[in-house]
Design a protein around this motif. Structure first.
Motif, short mmCIF file in Angstrom:
data_model
loop_
_atom_site.label_atom_id
_atom_site.label_comp_id
_atom_site.label_asym_id
_atom_site.label_seq_id
_atom_site.Cartn_x
_atom_site.Cartn_y
_atom_site.Cartn_z
N ALA A 63 0.84 -1.20 0.00
CA ALA A 63 0.00 0.00 0.00
C ALA A 63 0.87 1.25 0.00
N ARG A 126 -3.95 3.17 8.78
CA ARG A 126 -3.04 3.03 7.64
C ARG A 126 -3.51 3.94 6.52
N ASN A 127 -2.68 4.86 6.09
CA ASN A 127 -3.01 5.71 4.95
C ASN A 127 -2.75 4.94 3.66
N THR A 128 -3.72 4.92 2.77
CA THR A 128 -3.57 4.20 1.50
C THR A 128 -3.83 5.09 0.29
N ARG A 129 -4.22 6.35 0.53
CA ARG A 129 -4.47 7.24 -0.60
C ARG A 129 -3.15 7.62 -1.26
N GLU A 130 -3.15 7.72 -2.58
CA GLU A 130 -1.93 8.08 -3.30
C GLU A 130 -1.46 9.48 -2.93
N ALA A 131 -2.39 10.35 -2.52
CA ALA A 131 -2.03 11.72 -2.17
C ALA A 131 -1.32 11.80 -0.82
N ASP A 132 -1.43 10.76 0.01
CA ASP A 132 -0.82 10.80 1.34
C ASP A 132 0.67 10.51 1.26
N GLU A 177 -8.95 15.95 8.89
CA GLU A 177 -10.31 15.65 8.45
C GLU A 177 -11.22 15.66 9.67
N ARG A 246 -4.20 13.02 9.20
CA ARG A 246 -3.58 12.15 8.21
C ARG A 246 -2.07 12.28 8.19
N ASP A 247 -1.57 13.43 8.60
CA ASP A 247 -0.14 13.64 8.63
C ASP A 247 0.17 14.74 9.62
#
Length: 258
Positions: A63, A126-132, A177, A246-247
């Motif tokens: 991921a 777990r972050n799975t977004r491509e932007a993260d 968020e 998220r970060d």
């Protein structure tokens, strides 16, 4: 090369035979005798355990973004940058419920509140977004909140104050968020000798990139006695809300000379 290719062909052939075997067993499961079915069930459960473990680890490693990543956008001229461990890699204990005052999530993050009865939960995601860019995030669920304050404290590493001067700008970037709007304040604390300098900034949550800077020129910082620094994220009116960070990253840079 030929030997490796041959072994790969054999592995593929064996894998296909195993798949065909279990496909036939699944189709015949309603008709096979019970003794055989019982034996197949035990074998299938054992196989499923290994398959589930493989899938879990593969999903974790494949991921985006990569676990342990320290990559993030630093301002030009930055002489230090850091992402806390909670946002970099998996924690031994990924979450907790009915979180008590001064509870720790990892070695660097601690939650403070004065609720008589805690209805707070913390969980690493777990972050799975491509932007993260951060591998992990932090989710905080707040149900009924009967306290007067709620803050998340992040201990900054010793490197953050090595050579720290009043000409420095310390910056915090985050991705937030929320289920519903609330106010979040960031308070930087720098201990120098018996004194502690504090600078408070409100997070611009309406902005696409949530960032605040702390200008040390407006403090009475004793550069020769700086000991440590930490940051409080203060949540105002968190009742019945879910907040996901998220970060979270920090950096510092010297102010341009005039």
């Amino acid at each position: 090369m030929a030997g490796t290719r041959g072994r790969d062909l054999v592995k593929t052939f064996i894998s296909e035979r195993v798949q065909r075997r279990w496909a036939r067993a699944a189709r015949a499961a309603r008709k096979v005798d019970l003794a055989s079915l019982r034996k197949q069930r035990i074998q299938a459960r054992d196989l499923r355990t290994h398959l589930n473990e493989l899938i879990y680890v593969a999903d974790e490693r494949l991921a985006l973004p990569a676990i342990g990543s320290t990559q993030f956008r630093k301002p030009q001229g930055a002489d230090w940058g850091w992402r806390p461990a909670l946002w970099r890699g998996p924690l031994p204990v990924p979450g907790m419920s009915s979180v008590k005052n001064k509870s720790e999530l990892g070695e660097e993050v601690k939650l403070f509140h004065d609720c008589a009865f805690s209805e707070l939960t913390l969980r690493q995601l777990r972050n799975t977004r491509e932007a993260d860019l951060a591998p992990y995030g932090l989710r905080m669920d707040v149900f009924k909140f009967d306290g007067s304050f709620l803050s998340l404290v992040v201990e900054l590493p010793p490197e953050s104050v090595q050579g720290l001067q009043r000409r420095h700008l310390l910056r915090m970037d985050t991705i937030v968020e929320m289920e519903k709007p609330l106010e979040i304040f960031a308070r930087l604390n720098i201990k120098h000798g018996p004194n502690t300098e504090q600078i408070v900034r409100e997070l611009p949550l309406h902005a696409e990139d949530v960032m605040v800077e702390f200008d040390l020129a407006y403090t009475k910082l004793n550069e020769k006695r700086v000991e440590k620094a930490w940051l409080d994220l203060i949540f105002e009116g968190p009742d019945m809300n879910q907040v996901v960070l998220r970060d979270l990253t920090f950096s510092r840079r010297p102010r341009a000379e005039l």
